[in-house]
Design an enzyme around this catalytic site. Structure first.
Site, PDB file in Angstrom:
ATOM      1  N   ASP A   1      46.287 -16.345 -86.057  1.00 45.06           N
ATOM      2  CA  ASP A   1      47.736 -16.495 -86.157  1.00 45.06           C
ATOM      3  C   ASP A   1      48.296 -17.342 -85.011  1.00 45.06           C
ATOM      4  OD1 ASP A   1      47.360 -14.654 -88.149  1.00 45.06           O
ATOM      5  OD2 ASP A   1      48.371 -13.005 -87.108  1.00 45.06           O
ATOM      6  N   ASP A   2      49.419 -17.969 -85.289  1.00 43.99           N
ATOM      7  CA  ASP A   2      50.348 -18.544 -84.289  1.00 43.99           C
ATOM      8  C   ASP A   2      50.131 -20.024 -83.976  1.00 43.99           C
ATOM      9  OD1 ASP A   2      51.129 -15.918 -84.198  1.00 43.99           O
ATOM     10  OD2 ASP A   2      50.645 -15.594 -82.091  1.00 43.99           O
TER      11      ASP A   2
ATOM     12  N   HIS B   1      53.108 -18.397 -91.341  1.00 39.73           N
ATOM     13  CA  HIS B   1      53.377 -17.361 -90.331  1.00 39.73           C
ATOM     14  C   HIS B   1      54.789 -17.548 -89.763  1.00 39.73           C
ATOM     15  CE1 HIS B   1      52.103 -14.101 -87.803  1.00 39.73           C
ATOM     16  NE2 HIS B   1      52.123 -14.785 -86.674  1.00 39.73           N
TER      17      HIS B   1
ATOM     18  N   HIS C   1      58.319 -17.442 -85.446  1.00 40.18           N
ATOM     19  CA  HIS C   1      57.820 -16.130 -85.031  1.00 40.18           C
ATOM     20  C   HIS C   1      58.916 -15.146 -84.666  1.00 40.18           C
ATOM     21  CE1 HIS C   1      54.639 -13.416 -83.507  1.00 40.18           C
ATOM     22  NE2 HIS C   1      53.838 -14.193 -84.167  1.00 40.18           N
TER      23      HIS C   1
ATOM     24  N   HIS D   1      43.974 -14.613 -82.946  1.00 37.38           N
ATOM     25  CA  HIS D   1      45.065 -15.546 -82.639  1.00 37.38           C
ATOM     26  C   HIS D   1      44.531 -16.849 -82.052  1.00 37.38           C
ATOM     27  CE1 HIS D   1      46.927 -11.555 -82.628  1.00 37.38           C
ATOM     28  NE2 HIS D   1      48.005 -12.174 -83.062  1.00 37.38           N
TER      29      HIS D   1
HETATM   30 ZN   LIG Z   1      51.896 -14.038 -84.745  1.00 38.70          ZN
END
Ligand SMILES: [Zn+2]
Length: 279
Positions: free
Chosen positions: A78-79, A129, A133, A223
């Site tokens: 993620d991210d 995603h 955020h 991540h």
């Molecule tokens: Zn995230």
């Protein structure tokens, strides 16, 4: 087009377009209000038109893990994409002949489009995603829509793919996010395995903790960037702590992949994992 239809279209399509231009959290309503002469009541009506949909959404699913007897699992990241972490993760995945799903932030992909293209070129899947955020549990509906649609537009526009997976930041999934994800054609992926160690830890400790959860059908949450930390000032305490945690995960990744291999498990994309299932 009828007035209702026109206004509804503005409500549905406007958030992403206007959001990309001006970054307003209520961009969809702002566009509709302007088109309707700036009238507050019309803006409210347009906003409410986005709360329901006459499109049949059918069945969309939320996956925490995938029921399968195949010796497969999915690593997810993620991210990103983020030059500090993503390239090393891609190298480790390539060395292990593993595939993964990368839940990208739209704002990060806009900053690092070539890195996003490398992810796709190397056979991995990408998912949404959100744009930046935000915790969707604290966003109103137009804000949630903007977060999903702006990310969707940059994923499709930059990478030329049609993403089919959504992962909400922190796993926080209010009903509006679930429905807007369905409108965009997404299933939602949470996870069955994630880092549970609150402190930064060491690569060895993280690897041992993650390895305990590796089993057929596992969805592993990792991540390749630092989420909201990307919008914090450099050298802020939280940003540094997040970066330190990510560093530990990245350094430990080859050992996580090796642990999976020792258990006879191979990482594939989420879509491939689902195809192996009878669910
Ligand atoms: Zn995230």
């Amino acid at each position: 087009m009828t007035d209702h239809g026109r206004r509804r279209l503005l409500g549905l399509a406007g958030a992403g377009v206007a959001g990309a231009a001006i970054g307003a959290t209520t961009a969809g309503a702002a566009v509709a209000a302007t088109a309707d002469g700036g009238d507050d009541a019309a803006a409210q009506e347009a906003r409410e038109a986005t709360w329901t949909t006459d499109r049949p959404l059918g069945v969309r699913r939320v996956w925490w893990s995938v029921p399968t007897s195949a010796p497969l699992l999915s690593l997810t990241f993620d991210d990103g994409p983020d030059p500090l972490f993503t390239p090393r993760i891609l190298d480790a995945l390539r060395d292990a002949d593993a595939r993964a799903t990368f839940f990208m932030m739209g704002a990060m992909l806009e900053r690092h489009p070539d890195l996003g293209r490398r992810v796709v070129d190397e056979g991995h899947e990408v998912g949404n995603h959100t744009w930046s955020h935000e915790n969707l549990a604290f966003q109103d509906e137009p804000g949630i829509r903007e977060q999903l649609e702006r990310c969707h537009e940059v994923l499709t526009g930059t990478l030329g793919v049609t993403p089919t997976w959504f992962r909400p930041p922190r796993g926080a999934l209010p009903g509006a996010a679930l429905r807007i994800a369905a409108e965009l054609g997404y299933d939602t992926a949470i996870w069955s395995v994630s880092r549970t160690l609150s402190e930064v830890g060491t690569p060895q400790r993280i690897t041992e903790q993650l390895a305990e959860g590796l089993e057929p059908g596992a969805i592993v949450d990792l991540h390749d960037s630092i989420g909201r930390g990307n919008f914090m000032l450099p050298f802020s305490g939280l940003r540094d702590e997040l970066a330190a945690k990510r560093e530990v995960e990245v350094v430990g990744l080859p050992d996580v992949l090796a642990a999976a291999a020792r258990s006879g498990l191979r990482s594939v994309t989420l879509s491939e994992l689902v195809r192996s299932s009878q669910a």
